[in-house]
Write a protein that holds these residues in place. Sequence first.
Motif, mmCIF file in Angstrom:
data_model
loop_
_atom_site.group_PDB
_atom_site.id
_atom_site.type_symbol
_atom_site.label_atom_id
_atom_site.label_comp_id
_atom_site.label_asym_id
_atom_site.label_seq_id
_atom_site.Cartn_x
_atom_site.Cartn_y
_atom_site.Cartn_z
ATOM 1 N N CYS A 42 0.846 5.688 -0.156
ATOM 2 C CA CYS A 42 0.066 6.926 -0.140
ATOM 3 C C CYS A 42 1.012 8.100 -0.332
ATOM 4 O O CYS A 42 2.225 7.998 -0.104
ATOM 5 C CB CYS A 42 -0.736 7.083 1.152
ATOM 6 N N LYS A 101 0.867 -1.175 0.000
ATOM 7 C CA LYS A 101 0.000 0.000 0.000
ATOM 8 C C LYS A 101 0.903 1.223 0.000
ATOM 9 O O LYS A 101 1.920 1.255 0.696
ATOM 10 C CB LYS A 101 -0.902 0.018 1.235
ATOM 11 N N LYS A 144 -5.985 1.969 -7.816
ATOM 12 C CA LYS A 144 -6.217 3.200 -7.057
ATOM 13 C C LYS A 144 -7.428 3.014 -6.146
ATOM 14 O O LYS A 144 -8.496 2.628 -6.597
ATOM 15 C CB LYS A 144 -6.393 4.376 -8.007
ATOM 16 N N ASN A 145 -7.219 3.274 -4.857
ATOM 17 C CA ASN A 145 -8.263 3.081 -3.859
ATOM 18 C C ASN A 145 -8.937 4.407 -3.536
ATOM 19 O O ASN A 145 -8.315 5.465 -3.598
ATOM 20 C CB ASN A 145 -7.671 2.521 -2.563
ATOM 21 N N ASN A 146 -10.213 4.323 -3.150
ATOM 22 C CA ASN A 146 -10.920 5.515 -2.674
ATOM 23 C C ASN A 146 -10.767 5.605 -1.162
ATOM 24 O O ASN A 146 -11.723 5.515 -0.397
ATOM 25 C CB ASN A 146 -12.397 5.448 -3.071
ATOM 26 N N GLU A 147 -9.523 5.735 -0.713
ATOM 27 C CA GLU A 147 -9.222 5.778 0.717
ATOM 28 C C GLU A 147 -8.387 7.008 1.020
ATOM 29 O O GLU A 147 -7.661 7.524 0.174
ATOM 30 C CB GLU A 147 -8.425 4.541 1.145
ATOM 31 N N ASN A 148 -8.488 7.452 2.285
ATOM 32 C CA ASN A 148 -7.606 8.509 2.738
ATOM 33 C C ASN A 148 -6.213 7.928 2.990
ATOM 34 O O ASN A 148 -6.026 6.716 3.034
ATOM 35 C CB ASN A 148 -8.149 9.138 4.022
ATOM 36 N N SER A 154 -3.813 10.653 -1.878
ATOM 37 C CA SER A 154 -4.519 9.392 -2.156
ATOM 38 C C SER A 154 -3.710 8.185 -1.703
ATOM 39 O O SER A 154 -2.511 8.277 -1.418
ATOM 40 C CB SER A 154 -4.816 9.271 -3.651
ATOM 41 N N THR A 155 -4.398 7.052 -1.661
ATOM 42 C CA THR A 155 -3.791 5.761 -1.339
ATOM 43 C C THR A 155 -3.979 4.819 -2.520
ATOM 44 O O THR A 155 -5.048 4.791 -3.135
ATOM 45 C CB THR A 155 -4.436 5.148 -0.084
ATOM 46 N N CYS A 156 -2.941 4.069 -2.847
ATOM 47 C CA CYS A 156 -3.008 3.068 -3.914
ATOM 48 C C CYS A 156 -2.498 1.733 -3.384
ATOM 49 O O CYS A 156 -1.674 1.687 -2.465
ATOM 50 C CB CYS A 156 -2.145 3.464 -5.109
ATOM 51 N N SER A 157 -2.978 0.664 -3.980
ATOM 52 C CA SER A 157 -2.375 -0.652 -3.800
ATOM 53 C C SER A 157 -1.567 -0.942 -5.045
ATOM 54 O O SER A 157 -1.963 -0.568 -6.153
ATOM 55 C CB SER A 157 -3.447 -1.724 -3.624
ATOM 56 N N PHE A 165 -3.021 6.541 4.876
ATOM 57 C CA PHE A 165 -3.044 5.646 6.033
ATOM 58 C C PHE A 165 -2.041 6.047 7.117
ATOM 59 O O PHE A 165 -1.696 5.245 7.980
ATOM 60 C CB PHE A 165 -2.775 4.195 5.585
#
Length: 322
Positions: A123, A121, A302-306, A286-289, A308
């Motif tokens: 960010c 992960k 690409k994740n829809n996450e704040n 943004s955060t990506c895997s 981490f």
Amino acid sequence: MDNRVSEFLYTDSVVFHVGYYKMDSQQIEIIDENQFRKFKPWNGENIFLLNGFFNKDDDFFNKEEHSTLDEILTWIRTNPAQYSLKENDIQFICQRKILVDFGTFESRAQDDGSKLYLHYKVCRYDDIIYISEVPQEEKMDTFSKKCCYAGITFGDSRVEEKDDTFSYIVAECRFKDITCLIAGDPDCRDDDGFIEINTTSERSFYDYEGWTRGWLQSYLLGNQKLVYGIRPVAEFTLIDVKIENVNHVPLKWGSSAARANQICEGMLGRIHSVLCELRDNVPEGSTCSFTYKGEGECEFIKNNENVFLDMDYIQYLEDVKQ
């Protein structure tokens, strides 16, 4: 501070030590370079490297690198010297193991026929990219566990004082136009500097290209020496100890300095390639895997996450801007 530039041609890569810490009861303690465990020379004693092996469970063998991203971030915000990420142009922060994997990992088939890849992960916050490894289970066979345990036993036998805490170097690694902040734990040090300790069989010791991971681990932290405990091919009794200068190891990989440089540049080039991919594909905030398939090949989701990151660390970054 320990500054080192390689003797070979890969001078686009430079390592600087910027701090040291140890973990004790889940607390970070700032230390100096003289507080690392001291190397104990071998006096020819026989050591059976599997004493206690059959008392260990699977969890024991999943500890290749002990530092975590959270520990590095805690060091940044609690370091009395107030290390500045912006003044030092830090673009990436991660564990040493992650960069070593970028440089040396090759995908391989698992028992069920599927390919083994590495997962992370990432960010981006305030234009710095943070990389965190996603743990995954990879079962070791018995022989691999024995080799791992033998390495731990040999390492413990070569330090003057053994304890259950781990001490870390925090280092800047510069790859051409990219600067990373990493942390990793050398095994010990002597009067010349830091040391990485490994074990290998007699036959494998002379397969010098099998040393690439150990060399890269050492190079990224600016270690001065690699120490190898030698055992027979099918046995686990120590029969010899070899000490190698890290800067001289690549010359064993071929008939010329050019060949040594080609191998080193290959590993360092793969690290640079992956970091460039991350720099180009991870948007701010943004955060990506991402999956690493080896040889510099990455696959992003690409994740829809704040981001981490720990809130205490984010607050620290905001306070620094004031």
